[in-house]
Design an enzyme around this catalytic site. Structure first.
Site, short mmCIF file in Angstrom:
data_model
loop_
_atom_site.label_atom_id
_atom_site.label_comp_id
_atom_site.label_asym_id
_atom_site.label_seq_id
_atom_site.Cartn_x
_atom_site.Cartn_y
_atom_site.Cartn_z
N THR A 2 5.96 -26.13 -45.80
CA THR A 2 4.67 -26.04 -45.12
C THR A 2 3.55 -26.18 -46.14
O THR A 2 3.82 -26.30 -47.33
CB THR A 2 4.55 -24.68 -44.39
OG1 THR A 2 3.49 -24.76 -43.45
CG2 THR A 2 4.27 -23.55 -45.34
N GLY A 157 -1.18 -33.12 -44.91
CA GLY A 157 -0.39 -33.55 -43.76
C GLY A 157 -0.16 -35.05 -43.72
O GLY A 157 0.86 -35.52 -43.21
#
EC number: 3.4.25.2
Length: 185
Positions: A2, A157
């Protein structure tokens, strides 16, 4: 893994994270909440690493905050001591980013408590990308903490396959009296 990023600028501190949970090369969930408010909403915390491990650490950290009446640094040091010495905790694979009005800290599984440079934390698989983006934005723009965190997560991302664009962002306002001398809102 993450990406979690924390930015402190002017009268705000933000912790933001993406929502992807991966198992090997498979995305298992895209909307996990890896950023939380703790201790009566006065402390922000985000995690990178194993989800179950992180929830265990959140619980432990919150109990340390209760024990130390919300004193972030004392609670972080006590959690790190436990993490180093407790056999079960030592097996947990996660890293925490925590912040309140006064400090931002990284708590690692090695028992380290680190205060970051530039009031910026970026952890997880996309942490390096988010950190580079946030540093560039901090040094070259007047954007607020939330916008910097959001843009840094978006860049991470776009690059990191273990980071998505479903963000959770938590923000604390820092009272004027808590700001360093010469700083303004």
């Amino acid at each position: 893994m993450t990406t979690i990023v924390s930015v402190r600028r002017n009268n705000k501190v933000v912790i933001a994270g993406d929502g992807q949970v991966s198992l090997g090369n498979t995305v298992m969930k895209g909307n996990a909440r890896k950023v939380r408010r703790l201790y009566n909403n006065k402390v922000l915390a985000g995690f990178a690493g194993g989800t179950a491990d992180a929830f265990t650490l959140f619980e432990r950290f919150e109990s340390k905050l209760q024990m130390h009446q919300g004193h972030l640094t004392k609670a972080a040091v006590e959690l790190a001591k436990d993490w180093r010495s407790d056999r079960a905790l030592r097996r947990l694979e996660a890293i925490l980013a925590v912040a309140d009005e006064t400090a931002s800290l990284i708590i690692t599984g090695n028992g380290d408590v680190l205060q970051p440079e530039h009031d910026l934390i970026a952890i997880g698989s996309g942490g390096n990308y988010a950190q580079a983006a946030a540093i560039a934005l901090l040094e070259n723009t007047e954007l607020d903490a939330r916008t910097i965190a959001e843009k840094a997560l978006n860049i991470a991302g776009d690059i990191c396959v273990f980071t998505n664009h479903h963000h959770t962002i938590e923000e604390l306002e820092i009272p004027q009296a808590m700001l360093p001398q010469g700083a303004s809102a």
